[in-house]
Design a protein around this motif. Structure first.
Motif, PDB file in Angstrom:
ATOM      1  N   SER A 119     -19.682  44.466 -10.320  1.00  0.00           N
ATOM      2  CA  SER A 119     -19.865  45.767 -10.970  1.00  0.00           C
ATOM      3  C   SER A 119     -21.295  46.252 -10.775  1.00  0.00           C
ATOM      4  N   SER A 171     -19.072  49.953  -6.444  1.00  0.00           N
ATOM      5  CA  SER A 171     -18.735  48.575  -6.799  1.00  0.00           C
ATOM      6  C   SER A 171     -19.299  47.612  -5.748  1.00  0.00           C
ATOM      7  N   ASP A 212     -23.361  41.613  -7.415  1.00  0.00           N
ATOM      8  CA  ASP A 212     -22.481  41.634  -8.580  1.00  0.00           C
ATOM      9  C   ASP A 212     -21.246  42.451  -8.203  1.00  0.00           C
ATOM     10  N   GLN A 243     -18.851  32.702 -11.266  1.00  0.00           N
ATOM     11  CA  GLN A 243     -18.529  33.238 -12.586  1.00  0.00           C
ATOM     12  C   GLN A 243     -19.805  33.299 -13.417  1.00  0.00           C
ATOM     13  N   MET A 294     -10.341  38.031 -11.027  1.00  0.00           N
ATOM     14  CA  MET A 294      -9.275  39.007 -11.181  1.00  0.00           C
ATOM     15  C   MET A 294      -9.472  40.230 -10.277  1.00  0.00           C
ATOM     16  N   LEU A 295     -10.696  40.712 -10.166  1.00  0.00           N
ATOM     17  CA  LEU A 295     -10.964  41.909  -9.368  1.00  0.00           C
ATOM     18  C   LEU A 295     -11.077  41.615  -7.879  1.00  0.00           C
ATOM     19  N   SER A 300     -19.666  37.638 -10.955  1.00  0.00           N
ATOM     20  CA  SER A 300     -18.842  38.472 -11.817  1.00  0.00           C
ATOM     21  C   SER A 300     -18.661  37.829 -13.176  1.00  0.00           C
ATOM     22  N   GLY A 301     -18.683  38.654 -14.179  1.00  0.00           N
ATOM     23  CA  GLY A 301     -18.353  38.207 -15.522  1.00  0.00           C
ATOM     24  C   GLY A 301     -16.875  38.391 -15.821  1.00  0.00           C
ATOM     25  N   TYR A 302     -16.123  38.906 -14.850  1.00  0.00           N
ATOM     26  CA  TYR A 302     -14.702  39.192 -15.030  1.00  0.00           C
ATOM     27  C   TYR A 302     -13.797  38.155 -14.372  1.00  0.00           C
TER      28      TYR A 302
END
Length: 84
Positions: free
Chosen positions: A17, A22, A15, A61, A48-49, A43-45
């Motif tokens: 996060s 990290s 993951d 995702q 972008m990261l 990632s659930g974000y």
């Protein structure tokens, strides 16, 4: 990281996060020890990261389906076979 030092792995699936470190930092550190390691992030974000990473990776995702994970693992297996 302790487990990675004890065995040889081909894929790091993590993951983005994580508590304490990290997933990106984990991947960077793992790649120093194992430069041919393939990395898959969840990632659930979104991406972008991950946009500015200096190593190849795949991302899923969250929530993702089993077939998406299988596709990512098939790509990794192809890369390992061809030495990419």
């Amino acid at each position: 990281m302790q487990r990675m030092g004890a065995r040889r792995y081909h894929v790091l699936f993590t993951d983005v996060s994580l508590p304490g470190m990290s997933g990106v930092d984990l991947a960077r550190e793992a790649l120093v020890r194992h430069p041919h390691l393939k990395v898959i992030f969840a990632s659930g974000y979104g991406d972008m990261l991950l946009r500015h990473l200096d190593f190849p990776y795949q991302s899923l995702q969250k929530p993702y389906e089993l077939d998406q994970l299988q596709d990512a693992l098939h790509k990794v297996a192809d890369q390992l076979r061809t030495g990419a």
